[in-house]
Design an enzyme around this catalytic site. Structure first.
Site, PDB file in Angstrom:
ATOM      1  CE1 TYR A   1      21.415 -48.966 -29.316  1.00  0.00           C
ATOM      2  CE2 TYR A   1      20.368 -47.712 -31.063  1.00  0.00           C
ATOM      3  CZ  TYR A   1      21.252 -48.690 -30.656  1.00  0.00           C
ATOM      4  OH  TYR A   1      21.967 -49.383 -31.590  1.00  0.00           O
TER       5      TYR A   1
ATOM      6  CE  LYS B   1      19.721 -54.285 -30.811  1.00  0.00           C
ATOM      7  NZ  LYS B   1      19.399 -52.981 -30.279  1.00  0.00           N
TER       8      LYS B   1
ATOM      9  CG  ASP C   1      13.370 -48.211 -28.650  1.00  0.00           C
ATOM     10  OD1 ASP C   1      13.060 -49.420 -28.580  1.00  0.00           O
ATOM     11  OD2 ASP C   1      14.465 -47.808 -29.106  1.00  0.00           O
TER      12      ASP C   1
HETATM   13  C1  LIG Z   1      19.662 -51.737 -30.912  1.00  0.00           C
HETATM   14  C2  LIG Z   1      18.624 -50.776 -30.530  1.00  0.00           C
HETATM   15  C3  LIG Z   1      18.043 -49.921 -31.463  1.00  0.00           C
HETATM   16  C4  LIG Z   1      18.509 -49.836 -32.884  1.00  0.00           C
HETATM   17  O1  LIG Z   1      18.343 -51.018 -33.605  1.00  0.00           O
HETATM   18  P1  LIG Z   1      19.315 -51.331 -34.850  1.00  0.00           P
HETATM   19  O2  LIG Z   1      18.572 -52.405 -35.572  1.00  0.00           O
HETATM   20  O3  LIG Z   1      20.639 -51.732 -34.279  1.00  0.00           O
HETATM   21  O4  LIG Z   1      19.397 -50.071 -35.664  1.00  0.00           O
HETATM   22  C5  LIG Z   1      17.044 -49.082 -31.041  1.00  0.00           C
HETATM   23  N1  LIG Z   1      16.633 -49.068 -29.771  1.00  0.00           N
HETATM   24  C6  LIG Z   1      17.158 -49.867 -28.840  1.00  0.00           C
HETATM   25  C7  LIG Z   1      16.650 -49.807 -27.440  1.00  0.00           C
HETATM   26  C8  LIG Z   1      18.188 -50.738 -29.176  1.00  0.00           C
HETATM   27  O5  LIG Z   1      18.749 -51.496 -28.241  1.00  0.00           O
END
Ligand SMILES: *Cc1c(COP(=O)(O)O)cnc(C)c1O
Length: 402
Positions: free
Chosen positions: A121, A218, A193
């Site tokens: 990301y 998300k 992640d």
């Molecule tokens: C959106 C996202 C993040 C960060 O999340 P936020 O809450 O927007 O800071 C981290 N990793 C991935 C894969 C993402 O899509």
């Protein structure tokens, strides 16, 4: 609900994931019979005696202590995430990126080295370039398909390997167990992640991960209205991350914790629908002349598909397509400016479908991006499939002017 002991969030054996998302992180008996945990707003927590003040100050991560360390609403969210991820305990953060930052900072000091996946990301990359570099931490980006060969990139000062599987733009699936083994052979910590799969479709701790990140913004929240993150760890690494997250101070408010927990109650049914719609949309796209390739982990030609098949229980709603050529801005605007259901915007994981053009060549360094067409990322929302297909079909017609 206040966690007064060091008892970890042990999963009750035998429940399936649909039951887990209902049962985790709530205790109606302890909430006056109310089904959901109350929202506690607090900065100050009052101590009755000097003995209590001293005891809680010595052990700030077990029970209420001060607002920045969480309230019972925060703990309910943390307990639920830990139970789903299958880890020891979780730490709620103010955003997914705050969770990533706290995890990296917990293990990296000046002079240390980090292995970061090239498909990460892009704000995660920026964190390495803007924050970590300034503190004297060097980052090497590695090919998402490196697998066990990543061992050649380790140096004595390598403290962390960071994976994102699949990459949330280009969807390479990583051999997480092989990378974790390489990390552990040298004493490094493996951070993943896990936002795309969520714990329902990938169990990080069963695959060698030490620290699992959720951009709760998300799928856990699921309604595009809250920024939150969560870090789940093994017992061994909990304290280091907990101390760093509390010290950095980027904590979520109790209302956001409540909303995230409420979103999680429907995670299993939402994901199932996201999965089905995304698979159908991807199959439909694959039959179109304007589409040259599908980047979706469940598709056989997706790089790392075999690891998805081996390690994952499902696929979520986010995937990309590569168009048959690089379309000029004017053609892309003709398509994207007039979509009706697919909205253009960052993020994903909410109920609505999203569409976004992106160019991976602008940031990749370790693994060249050679696609011969424009990349479009799609998030399949919860709308009717037929309506989404109509929207896309009209969009592709505008793109090519046919
Ligand atoms: C959106 C996202 C993040 C960060 O999340 P936020 O809450 O927007 O800071 C981290 N990793 C991935 C894969 C993402 O899509």
């Amino acid at each position: 609900m206040a966690r007064e002991t060091k008892k970890p969030a042990t999963p009750k054996a035998g429940y399936g994931p649909a039951t887990e998302v209902i049962e985790a992180g709530r205790d109606p008996k302890a909430q006056g019979g109310m089904v959901n945990p109350p929202v506690y707003h607090a900065s100050t927590v009052i101590f009755e005696t000097l003995e209590e003040l001293e005891r809680k100050t010595a052990s700030p991560f077990d029970g209420v202590y001060y607002g920045r360390f969480g309230t019972p609403t925060t703990f309910a969210f943390e307990d639920a995430v830990a139970r789903l991820e299958g880890g020891y305990r979780s730490i709620a953060c103010a955003s997914g990126l705050a969770a990533i930052g706290a995890s990296l900072m917990a293990f990296l000091d000046a002079g240390d080295h980090l292995l970061m996946v090239d498909s990460a990301y892009s704000p995660t990359r920026k964190y390495c370039e803007i924050v970590l570099k300034g503190f004297g931490v060097e980052t090497t980006y590695y090919d998402p398909l490196a697998g066990a060969e990543i061992k050649h990139l380790f140096r004595p000062e390598t403290k962390v390997v960071f994976a994102e599987s699949p990459g949330s733009l280009t969807f390479e699936v990583q051999d997480v167990p092989a990378i974790a083994t390489a990390a552990h052979d040298t004493g490094a910590v493996m951070i993943l992640d896990n936002s795309w799969a969520t714990p329902l479709y990938f169990q990080p701790f069963a695959h060698g991960v030490d620290i699992s990140i959720q951009a709760a913004t998300k799928y856990l929240v699921g309604h595009s209205d809250v920024m939150m993150g969560a870090i789940t760890t093994t017992e061994e690494h909990f304290r280091a991350v907990r101390v760093m997250a509390a010290t950095l101070g980027a904590v979520p408010g109790p209302d956001d914790c409540y909303l995230a927990l409420r979103g999680m109650r429907t995670l299993d049914v939402r994901l199932e629908r996201h999965q089905q719609t995304a698979l159908e949309l991807a199959k439909w796209c694959a039959r179109r002349d304007e589409v040259a390739a599908i980047l979706h982990p469940a598709f056989a030609d997706c790089p790392g598909h075999e690891f998805w098949q081996r390690d994952f229980k499902g696929s979520s709603g986010l995937f990309s397509v590569i168009l048959d050529r690089h379309y000029p801005k004017q053609a892309l605007a003709a398509m994207l400016d007039h979509m009706t259901l697919f909205k253009m915007g960052y993020s994903w994981g909410g109920f609505e479908s999203l569409i976004l053009p992106a160019d991976p060549t602008t940031f990749r360094t370790a693994s060249a991006w050679q696609a011969q067409g424009t990349l479009i990322r799609l998030h399949a929302g919860l709308e009717d499939l037929a309506d989404l297909i109509c929207d896309l079909e009209a969009g592709l017609a505008r793109l090519t002017g046919k």
